[in-house]
Write a protein that holds these residues in place. Sequence first.
Motif, PDB file in Angstrom:
ATOM      1  N   SER A  86       0.809  -1.224   0.000  1.00 31.29           N
ATOM      2  CA  SER A  86       0.000   0.000   0.000  1.00 31.29           C
ATOM      3  C   SER A  86       0.841   1.273   0.000  1.00 31.29           C
ATOM      4  O   SER A  86       0.519   2.244  -0.705  1.00 31.29           O
ATOM      5  CB  SER A  86      -0.955   0.004   1.202  1.00 31.29           C
ATOM      6  OG  SER A  86      -0.234  -0.027   2.414  1.00 31.29           O
ATOM      7  N   LYS A  87       1.927   1.291   0.755  1.00 31.37           N
ATOM      8  CA  LYS A  87       2.745   2.509   0.819  1.00 31.37           C
ATOM      9  C   LYS A  87       3.414   2.831  -0.515  1.00 31.37           C
ATOM     10  O   LYS A  87       3.320   3.977  -0.991  1.00 31.37           O
ATOM     11  CB  LYS A  87       3.790   2.383   1.928  1.00 31.37           C
ATOM     12  CG  LYS A  87       4.568   3.674   2.158  1.00 31.37           C
ATOM     13  CD  LYS A  87       5.482   3.574   3.370  1.00 31.37           C
ATOM     14  CE  LYS A  87       6.226   4.883   3.614  1.00 31.37           C
ATOM     15  NZ  LYS A  87       7.102   4.810   4.816  1.00 31.37           N
ATOM     16  N   ALA A  90       0.699   4.007  -2.892  1.00 33.78           N
ATOM     17  CA  ALA A  90       0.239   5.350  -2.553  1.00 33.78           C
ATOM     18  C   ALA A  90       1.262   6.402  -2.969  1.00 33.78           C
ATOM     19  O   ALA A  90       0.912   7.468  -3.489  1.00 33.78           O
ATOM     20  CB  ALA A  90      -0.036   5.441  -1.053  1.00 33.78           C
ATOM     21  N   GLN A  94       0.496   9.412  -5.577  1.00 30.28           N
ATOM     22  CA  GLN A  94       0.557  10.789  -5.097  1.00 30.28           C
ATOM     23  C   GLN A  94       1.184  11.737  -6.112  1.00 30.28           C
ATOM     24  O   GLN A  94       1.084  12.955  -5.969  1.00 30.28           O
ATOM     25  CB  GLN A  94       1.342  10.843  -3.785  1.00 30.28           C
ATOM     26  CG  GLN A  94       0.560  10.331  -2.595  1.00 30.28           C
ATOM     27  CD  GLN A  94       1.376  10.291  -1.322  1.00 30.28           C
ATOM     28  OE1 GLN A  94       2.455  10.897  -1.247  1.00 30.28           O
ATOM     29  NE2 GLN A  94       0.902   9.570  -0.311  1.00 30.28           N
ATOM     30  N   THR A 103      -4.018   7.236  -0.933  1.00 31.43           N
ATOM     31  CA  THR A 103      -4.054   6.206   0.111  1.00 31.43           C
ATOM     32  C   THR A 103      -5.358   5.432   0.062  1.00 31.43           C
ATOM     33  O   THR A 103      -5.372   4.198   0.227  1.00 31.43           O
ATOM     34  CB  THR A 103      -3.877   6.850   1.499  1.00 31.43           C
ATOM     35  OG1 THR A 103      -2.629   7.539   1.538  1.00 31.43           O
ATOM     36  CG2 THR A 103      -3.899   5.793   2.581  1.00 31.43           C
ATOM     37  N   VAL A 107      -4.831   1.229  -0.565  1.00 27.71           N
ATOM     38  CA  VAL A 107      -5.096   0.174   0.430  1.00 27.71           C
ATOM     39  C   VAL A 107      -5.944  -0.959  -0.157  1.00 27.71           C
ATOM     40  O   VAL A 107      -5.531  -2.128  -0.113  1.00 27.71           O
ATOM     41  CB  VAL A 107      -5.741   0.770   1.691  1.00 27.71           C
ATOM     42  CG1 VAL A 107      -6.215  -0.344   2.629  1.00 27.71           C
ATOM     43  CG2 VAL A 107      -4.751   1.671   2.413  1.00 27.71           C
TER      44      VAL A 107
END
Length: 212
Positions: A86-87, A90, A94, A103, A107
Amino acid sequence: ALWLRVVVSLAGLAMFVVVVGFEPSVIRASIMAVIALGAIASGRTVAGAVALSGTVIVALIAVPALSKSMGFALSVAATAGILVLSKPIATLFQRVMPPLLATAIAVPLAASVAVQPLLLVFAPVLSGYGILTNILVSPLVPIATVTGLIALALSWIPVLGLPFAGVSWLCASAIAAVARTTDALPGASIPWPVGAGAVSYTHLTLPTTPYV
């Protein structure tokens, strides 16, 4: 104060387990929460991947039959996907959208990617709107859960518990409505490719023996 928060959290967790039942995903989440609360109580931090790994070890030692539970496997895979993928997803998103939106998409996308190989064992199809559905209902899930637990705790005083039960019912109904709507849209199920050059899962079987 710290110990009080931990004790209250454990009590809330215990009530949640009693209400929901000892489902494989609940067992995974509960053990992981206990590990995290233990780390907080000791003034330490624990990485999510470490907590998940410890959870799997403890769960399989305590209930070996969970090794045959698809529900447990899906829960672990989804959690691992969120923790690992997920990070970076994201961060990538972004570049072209606000962080909060990135985010919100990352997820469920991470979880979907992680569980898809297991889901293909049962049905050779991809969900066309699964990620969109998860994004739309994600704000409602915690509200439904918390208000439902509060309603249960106050069930002996109906005048206080009914408003919370009503909110929980509205959220649950909205979640169901979104799921039914997206499932009825064209392209809701995308067939998994078969034949030369495609990966086939049809020869795989995973035991579905209950965990108890």
